[in-house]
Each structure stands twice: as structure tokens, then as C-alpha cells.
Design a protein around this motif. Structure first.
Motif, mmCIF file in Angstrom:
data_model
loop_
_atom_site.group_PDB
_atom_site.id
_atom_site.type_symbol
_atom_site.label_atom_id
_atom_site.label_comp_id
_atom_site.label_asym_id
_atom_site.label_seq_id
_atom_site.Cartn_x
_atom_site.Cartn_y
_atom_site.Cartn_z
ATOM 1 N N ASN A 112 -2.493 9.196 -8.958
ATOM 2 C CA ASN A 112 -3.102 9.005 -7.631
ATOM 3 C C ASN A 112 -4.782 9.866 -7.867
ATOM 4 O OD1 ASN A 112 -1.516 11.445 -7.485
ATOM 5 N ND2 ASN A 112 -2.427 11.817 -5.463
ATOM 6 N N ASP A 113 -5.450 9.176 -7.044
ATOM 7 C CA ASP A 113 -6.641 9.841 -6.668
ATOM 8 C C ASP A 113 -6.698 10.823 -5.822
ATOM 9 O OD1 ASP A 113 -9.418 10.410 -5.951
ATOM 10 O OD2 ASP A 113 -10.181 8.682 -6.833
ATOM 11 N N GLU A 114 -6.568 12.170 -6.075
ATOM 12 C CA GLU A 114 -6.240 13.259 -4.826
ATOM 13 C C GLU A 114 -7.542 13.306 -3.980
ATOM 14 O OE1 GLU A 114 -4.725 16.630 -6.138
ATOM 15 O OE2 GLU A 114 -3.309 15.932 -7.430
ATOM 16 N N LYS A 115 -8.916 13.003 -4.733
ATOM 17 C CA LYS A 115 -10.010 13.310 -3.758
ATOM 18 C C LYS A 115 -10.097 12.107 -2.418
ATOM 19 C CE LYS A 115 -14.924 14.234 -4.058
ATOM 20 N NZ LYS A 115 -15.821 14.334 -4.840
ATOM 21 N N ARG A 116 -9.897 11.038 -2.893
ATOM 22 C CA ARG A 116 -10.087 9.892 -2.102
ATOM 23 C C ARG A 116 -8.783 9.723 -1.077
ATOM 24 N NH1 ARG A 116 -11.152 6.068 -5.750
ATOM 25 N NH2 ARG A 116 -9.224 5.103 -5.711
ATOM 26 N N GLY A 117 -7.584 10.090 -1.685
ATOM 27 C CA GLY A 117 -6.430 10.093 -1.038
ATOM 28 C C GLY A 117 -5.633 8.761 -1.215
ATOM 29 N N TRP A 118 -6.238 7.758 -1.787
ATOM 30 C CA TRP A 118 -5.416 6.452 -1.977
ATOM 31 C C TRP A 118 -5.856 5.979 -3.529
ATOM 32 C CZ3 TRP A 118 -8.519 2.305 -2.466
ATOM 33 C CH2 TRP A 118 -9.829 2.524 -1.858
ATOM 34 N N GLY A 119 -5.171 5.136 -3.880
ATOM 35 C CA GLY A 119 -5.335 4.482 -5.044
ATOM 36 C C GLY A 119 -5.469 5.154 -6.350
ATOM 37 N N ARG A 120 -5.672 4.659 -7.416
ATOM 38 C CA ARG A 120 -5.403 5.383 -8.792
ATOM 39 C C ARG A 120 -6.993 6.370 -9.183
ATOM 40 N NH1 ARG A 120 -2.443 2.499 -13.581
ATOM 41 N NH2 ARG A 120 -3.069 4.398 -14.481
ATOM 42 N N ALA A 121 -6.581 7.258 -9.973
ATOM 43 C CA ALA A 121 -7.510 8.082 -10.297
ATOM 44 C C ALA A 121 -8.274 7.483 -11.505
ATOM 45 C CB ALA A 121 -6.744 9.592 -10.858
ATOM 46 N N PRO A 123 0.807 -1.349 -0.101
ATOM 47 C CA PRO A 123 0.145 -0.166 -0.003
ATOM 48 C C PRO A 123 0.710 1.276 0.000
ATOM 49 C CG PRO A 123 -0.907 -1.545 1.584
ATOM 50 C CD PRO A 123 0.270 -2.232 1.131
ATOM 51 N N ASP A 124 1.807 1.414 0.925
ATOM 52 C CA ASP A 124 2.565 2.661 0.972
ATOM 53 C C ASP A 124 3.377 2.980 -0.431
ATOM 54 O OD1 ASP A 124 1.485 3.373 3.203
ATOM 55 O OD2 ASP A 124 3.554 3.238 4.493
ATOM 56 N N LEU A 125 3.993 1.760 -0.732
ATOM 57 C CA LEU A 125 4.883 1.912 -1.984
ATOM 58 C C LEU A 125 3.756 2.307 -3.301
ATOM 59 C CD1 LEU A 125 7.476 1.420 -3.517
ATOM 60 C CD2 LEU A 125 6.857 -1.082 -3.656
ATOM 61 N N ASP A 126 2.895 1.707 -3.304
ATOM 62 C CA ASP A 126 1.929 2.146 -4.574
ATOM 63 C C ASP A 126 1.377 3.490 -4.316
ATOM 64 O OD1 ASP A 126 2.334 -0.616 -5.178
ATOM 65 O OD2 ASP A 126 0.530 -1.335 -4.637
ATOM 66 N N THR A 127 1.094 3.696 -3.106
ATOM 67 C CA THR A 127 0.670 5.374 -3.059
ATOM 68 C C THR A 127 1.825 6.105 -3.478
ATOM 69 O OG1 THR A 127 -0.876 4.840 -1.094
ATOM 70 C CG2 THR A 127 0.235 7.055 -1.301
ATOM 71 N N VAL A 128 3.087 5.967 -3.091
ATOM 72 C CA VAL A 128 4.286 6.678 -3.537
ATOM 73 C C VAL A 128 4.282 6.746 -4.844
ATOM 74 C CG1 VAL A 128 6.719 7.135 -3.417
ATOM 75 C CG2 VAL A 128 5.449 6.694 -1.396
ATOM 76 N N LEU A 129 4.141 5.597 -5.531
ATOM 77 C CA LEU A 129 4.472 5.307 -7.168
ATOM 78 C C LEU A 129 3.209 6.219 -7.764
ATOM 79 C CD1 LEU A 129 5.407 1.643 -7.314
ATOM 80 C CD2 LEU A 129 6.724 3.442 -7.798
ATOM 81 N N TYR A 130 2.037 5.948 -7.295
ATOM 82 C CA TYR A 130 1.000 6.767 -7.970
ATOM 83 C C TYR A 130 1.174 8.132 -7.786
ATOM 84 C CZ TYR A 130 -1.666 2.179 -8.288
ATOM 85 O OH TYR A 130 -1.982 0.840 -8.781
ATOM 86 N N THR A 131 1.503 8.704 -6.696
ATOM 87 C CA THR A 131 1.610 10.155 -6.392
ATOM 88 C C THR A 131 2.659 10.779 -7.072
ATOM 89 O OG1 THR A 131 0.628 9.699 -4.110
ATOM 90 C CG2 THR A 131 1.599 11.904 -4.641
ATOM 91 N N LEU A 132 3.748 10.209 -6.903
ATOM 92 C CA LEU A 132 4.748 10.892 -7.738
ATOM 93 C C LEU A 132 4.782 10.581 -9.612
ATOM 94 C CD1 LEU A 132 6.103 10.848 -4.844
ATOM 95 C CD2 LEU A 132 8.234 10.755 -5.917
ATOM 96 N N GLY A 133 4.019 9.602 -9.792
ATOM 97 C CA GLY A 133 3.674 9.425 -11.135
ATOM 98 C C GLY A 133 2.527 10.351 -11.722
ATOM 99 N N GLY A 134 1.737 10.992 -10.758
ATOM 100 C CA GLY A 134 0.521 11.786 -11.298
ATOM 101 C C GLY A 134 -0.468 11.047 -11.652
#
Length: 331
Positions: free
Chosen positions: A69-78, A56-67
Motif C-alpha cells: 500500500n501507499d502509506e503516504k496517500r492512504g490508498w492504492g499501491r505504492a 475498494p475496501d477489499l483491495d485496501t486490506v489486500l495491499y496493506t496486509l501484503g505490504g
């Protein structure tokens, strides 16, 4: 926009990072220093679920720095869909941990490649390249470490406490189940001992559930202390409240003051300075270490980059401070 000159030309930055809150600052740091950033990520909340390896944490970092991530939900993919979870519910499968349809691809591919002998570090490096991430994303270890939460209803694995029970049981203690021979990866060790390292940033992740398990990896805390560069933490507390997650609840249940003083005492001599929100600037004189007050709530790119700039400038200031230089010389 760049702050590398404030640290010294060509200096690198290591960020110690958990999930959502830490990833936001890591993204800001990436926007400022780009390829000069190494992000050491928590892996103690990794677990096996539905036959898949989940990080979970690794994926959050990958999704966030890769643009992605789902900013509204705070986790997972957009732009996520949930057909898989609906189908699981229809056939009576486990649904307490949600896996989106887009997100599922990462778990399936990681599980396949890990089973074939690929390390988590190798997998993260490849995915980061595919996501066009400029920073180096480094799982703190390729071995097994798991966060265990002692609660009012018994000991729970981290995800059972955090997701299934929604952090509702009272926390009595937190421990880390470390496999024999566990160590930080060579990439993390090299990042912390690099001759061009300029500073270490402890991101505003949950100190107890995200940062402590990183420090519990044998040799990790010692490597940070031996790095001979300023170590700056960003407090996750603003006005006695946690921006996100159960940090405040856990601190109260463990009898720790829900304040920047509590955060400073928790990190102790690991850090040289603490960045606090400007609304808490009145606490600065009560803190036992160098303190810098600036807005720490990250709501958009401008606020993430601004905080990153201030953190880097504070680290550069500490590095020039004669008291810090004298302490380093005495080691």
C-alpha cells in the motif's frame, strides 16, 4: 511477538474491517497473531466502473496486509503511476475515480475471473496467497450489497458521495441496498462459529460507512452476538476528531455526539468493550461499558503492533471477567 497466550493457546481472532483505518489495525493484528487472524471485509462500497469490478475496501486490506500500500496517500499501491488516467482524460473518459497503472491489474483480473464464475472470496484467497498475506482475507459476502447515502442533493451511490463529491453534501441518512437472498459467506460464518475463536475485534473503520454495511448482511450481527467470545471495538474518535475520513462530519450531520460515548451508543450491545485513545481517558467513567485507554493513533509498525497487543490483552481480560462470564452463561 505474540499475544495468543493472553487469549489462550491457539485461539483465533476475527477482525471486522473497512478500509484504511481498519486495515492498519488488521496489519498490526497480523503481525501479532499471524495465521490465526480472519479479516471480514466490507464489500458494500464495491461498484462497476469503466467496465471493471472495483472493490475498494477489499483491495485496501489486500495491499496493506501484503505490504504494497501507499502509506503516504492512504490508498492504492505504492510507487504508482497514472498513465492510464492521463490517457482517459485525453480521450474524454471518466476521470473522477482514479485507477493507478499498477492498481489496474487487480481490477482487470478480478473482472475477468468474476465473469468466468469465480466468487469474490475465491479471488481474494488467491490474491492474498500471491501477496504472501498470512491472515485469511474474507469478503463478508459474495452477493450484492450497496451503500446508499441520502444527502442534501439527493440519494447518491457511495462512491459518488465519497469520491466524486468528496463527502461535501450534507448526509441525511444512510441505507443499504441488499439483494434478495444475500448472506455472509460460509468462510465468514465458519470463522465466527469456530470452536477455537478467542475474540472479535471491530476495527476503527467508519462505523456508518464501513462497519454498518458489514452488520447489515443478514445474519452477521446475530453471528457476532452468538459467538460467545469477547467483542471489542476500537473507537475511530480521538479528542472529538476522526483520524481520517468523514466520520466526524457524518456524526455531526446525523445529530450524533462526536465522542466515544456516541461510538459506544452506536454499537450498543453488539460489543463488550471499547478501546479509546489515552488522551480521552477522562471519558471512561461516562461510557456504558468496559473501557480500555491506550494510544490508538497508528503511524508506524510499532504503534500498530502496540495497539493490537493492547486490544488482544483487553479482550483476554474481558473473557476472564466474572460479569462477562455470568452474562454468557445466562444466554
Amino acid at each position: 511477538m505474540t499475544s495468543t497466550t493472553s487469549l489462550g493457546e491457539g485461539k483465533r481472532v476475527v477482525a471486522i474491517c473497512g478500509g484504511v483505518g481498519g486495515a492498519k489495525l488488521a496489519l498490526g493484528l497480523q503481525d501479532v497473531v499471524g495465521e490465526a487472524l480472519d479479516v471480514a471485509v466490507n464489500v458494500a462500497d464495491d461498484f462497476s466502473h469503466l467496465g471493471l469490478e472495483i472493490s475498494p475496501d477489499l483491495d485496501t486490506v489486500l495491499y496493506t496486509l501484503g505490504g504494497l500500500n501507499d502509506e503516504k496517500r492512504g490508498w492504492g499501491r505504492a510507487d504508482e503511476t497514472w498513465n492510464f488516467m492521463a490517457a482517459m482524460a485525453q480521450i474524454g473518459g471518466e476521470t473522477w475515480f482514479s485507477l493507478g497503472d499498477r492498481d489496474l491489474a487487480l481490477h482487470v483480473e478480478r473482472s475477468k475471473r468474476r465473469a468466468a464464475g469465480e466468487t469474490l472470496t475465491q479471488f481474494a484467497r488467491d490474491i492474498a496467497q500471491r501477496f504472501s498475506i498470512r491472515a485469511n482475507i474474507l469478503p463478508v459476502s459474495d452477493g450484492r450489497i450497496r451503500t446508499m447515502v441520502d444527502t442534501s442533493i439527493g440519494e447518491l451511490e457511495f462512491q459518488r458521495y465519497f469520491v466524486e463529491r468528496r463527502c461535501e453534501p450534507e448526509v441525511k441518512a444512510i441505507r443499504f441496498d441488499v439483494e434478495q437472498g444475500l448472506s455472509m459467506t460460509h468462510d465468514v460464518a465458519n470463522a465466527l462459529s469456530a470452536s477455537d475463536l478467542g475474540m472479535i475485534v471491530v476495527c476503527p473503520s467508519n462505523p456508518y460507512l464501513s462497519i454498518d454495511p458489514i452488520l447489515a448482511v443478514p445474519g452477521m450481527a446475530e453471528a457476532i452476538r452468538s459467538a460467545r467470545v469477547p467483542v471489542v471495538a476500537v473507537s475511530p474518535i480521538i479528542g472529538g476528531q476522526a483520524v481520517k475520513g468523514p466520520t466526524r462530519k457524518i456524526m455531526m450531520e446525523l445529530g450524533i455526539p462526536v465522542s466515544n460515548v456516541g461510538i459506544a451508543r452506536h454499537y450498543g450491545d453488539l460489543i463488550d468493550g471499547l478501546v479509546i485513545d489515552d488522551s480521552d481517558s477522562g471519558e471512561a467513567d461516562t461510557l456504558p461499558l468496559a473501557t480500555y485507554a491506550t494510544p490508538t493513533l497508528m503511524t508506524d509498525k510499532a504503534s500498530r503492533c502496540s495497539l493490537a497487543e493492547h486490544v488482544l490483552a483487553f479482550g483476554a481480560h474481558l473473557g476472564r471477567d466474572s460479569r462477562w462470564q455470568s452474562r454468557m452463561a445466562a444466554q
